[in-house]
Design an enzyme around this catalytic site. Structure first.
Site, PDB file in Angstrom:
ATOM      1  N   LYS A 152      36.921  44.828  80.880  1.00 16.41           N
ATOM      2  CA  LYS A 152      35.666  45.354  81.222  1.00 16.41           C
ATOM      3  C   LYS A 152      34.599  44.801  80.033  1.00 16.41           C
ATOM      4  O   LYS A 152      35.045  44.937  78.849  1.00 16.41           O
ATOM      5  CB  LYS A 152      35.707  46.736  81.271  1.00 16.41           C
ATOM      6  CG  LYS A 152      34.208  47.496  81.398  1.00 16.41           C
ATOM      7  CD  LYS A 152      33.674  47.106  82.924  1.00 16.41           C
ATOM      8  CE  LYS A 152      32.262  47.798  83.030  1.00 16.41           C
ATOM      9  NZ  LYS A 152      31.464  47.124  84.321  1.00 16.41           N
ATOM     10  N   CYS A 177      24.483  41.616  83.337  1.00 15.71           N
ATOM     11  CA  CYS A 177      24.628  42.752  84.019  1.00 15.71           C
ATOM     12  C   CYS A 177      23.287  43.084  84.644  1.00 15.71           C
ATOM     13  O   CYS A 177      22.271  43.103  83.930  1.00 15.71           O
ATOM     14  CB  CYS A 177      25.077  44.010  83.133  1.00 15.71           C
ATOM     15  SG  CYS A 177      25.210  45.352  84.114  1.00 15.71           S
TER      16      CYS A 177
HETATM   17  C1  SIN Z   1      28.156  46.927  85.661  1.00 18.70           C
HETATM   18  O1  SIN Z   1      28.987  47.633  84.959  1.00 18.70           O
HETATM   19  O2  SIN Z   1      27.211  47.616  86.267  1.00 18.70           O
HETATM   20  C2  SIN Z   1      28.628  45.623  86.152  1.00 18.70           C
HETATM   21  C3  SIN Z   1      28.648  44.785  85.090  1.00 18.70           C
HETATM   22  C4  SIN Z   1      27.980  43.552  85.330  1.00 18.70           C
HETATM   23  O3  SIN Z   1      27.600  43.108  86.539  1.00 18.70           O
HETATM   24  O4  SIN Z   1      27.886  42.638  84.418  1.00 18.70           O
END
Ligand code: SIN
Length: 312
Positions: free
Chosen positions: A45, A131
């Protein structure tokens, strides 16, 4: 006999499939499960300087042809993922791993890069500049000037293999401008694309937005994204230096979709919505479907058709 071996720079992978950052990679246990699947590699993540809870729920919804999410970068902090990646490479020296990080402001990138640079991590670092889901924070890579400043600062301190995760672009002039910028830096790879930012999905029974954050706006993934992902991978493959590899992300639901991203130039293909919806068995199914597609086309290796899209 079909061989799914691929490479990025000097890093070797025995399968082109991996998870997309954000799916099945929040915890060490989830990352371990991806590592034990047929996936060729894995990515964490996107970690931020400090741990984050992310946006309030509901923040993910399944749609007819994909998904909408506004997770808001929930994560355990980049040091958690850096520690995991260092331990992983010690336990699996022949299996390169991707560490993903995201800033909540431009200065965060160089700060985290300096820590990673000073660490024992020897894998690939993905700097997420795309993001769409942090309230009040635009997608950085849509701003070329800010992107340039981040990359300038970043590469002053960072000398390890690096890539960036890009949002989708929609105009050939945008591809030209972004590729010209990226070609100036010692990038090992790009990852294209992040979700289609700021879509909106509505519950027909209640006339209400399906997710809570940002008034219902969120990133769109799954089959909706496939033509945009193909075009972005193709457009960047045509414009980037040969030594900048592409991870193709977006729109995969079948082995044929994986094949087409490779045909457009991808070296690895990452699974987002399909992995979220189907779980880890998606890796086995898509591996088998890709192998069947390659067999039907008479190809034995990824390199036989990578980047070989024909046009009229
Ligand atoms: C998110 O955590 O909102 C998604 C991450 C991303 O799209 O880079």
């Amino acid at each position: 006999m079909v061989n799914l071996h691929t490479s990025i720079g000097s890093f070797q992978f025995n399968n082109v499939l991996m998870n997309a950052s954000g799916v099945h990679c929040m915890t060490a246990a989830e990352l371990d499960e991806v590592a034990q699947s047929p996936a060729g590699t894995l990515v964490t993540k996107s970690g931020t300087l400090q741990p984050r809870d992310g946006n309030p729920a509901p923040r993910y919804a399944s749609l007819e042809l994909g998904s909408i999410n506004s997770m808001g970068l929930p994560n355990k902090g980049f040091r958690y993922y850096l520690d995991y990646a260092i331990a992983f490479q010690a336990a699996h020296p022949d299996r390169p791993i991707f560490l993903s990080i995201a800033g909540t402001g431009p200065a965060d990138y160089a700060e985290m890069a300096a820590v990673i640079q000073a660490s024992d991590f020897t894998g690939l670092t993905e700097f997420n500049l795309s993001c769409p889901n942090v309230p009040g924070k635009p997608q950085i890579a849509y701003d070329l000037t800010t992107t340039e400043h981040i990359l300038d600062d970043l590469f002053k301190v960072f000398k390890k293999p690096a890539g960036i995760k890009l949002p989708p672009f929609f105009d050939l002039a945008q591809f030209d401008a972004m590729a010209a910028l990226l070609n100036r830096y010692p990038l090992t790879f790009i990852n294209s694309i992040n979700s289609l930012g700021n879509g909106l999905a509505i519950d027909a029974a209640t006339d209400t937005a399906l997710i809570l954050p940002k008034g219902g706006f969120g990133g769109i993934g799954g089959a909706y994204a496939k033509p945009i992902a193909l075009a972005n991978v193709r457009a960047f493959r045509q414009r980037l230096r040969d030594d900048i590899a592409i991870i193709g992300t977006g729109g995969v639901t079948t082995g044929r979709d994986v094949y087409e991203l490779i045909l457009c130039g991808a070296s690895l293909v990452s699974l987002g919505t399909v992995l979220q919806e189907e779980g880890l068995p998606a890796f086995t199914r898509l591996t088998q479907e890709l192998e069947a597609e390659m067999t039907a086309k008479g190809y034995a290796t990824i390199q036989d058709f990578q980047g070989q899209l024909k046009t009229l």
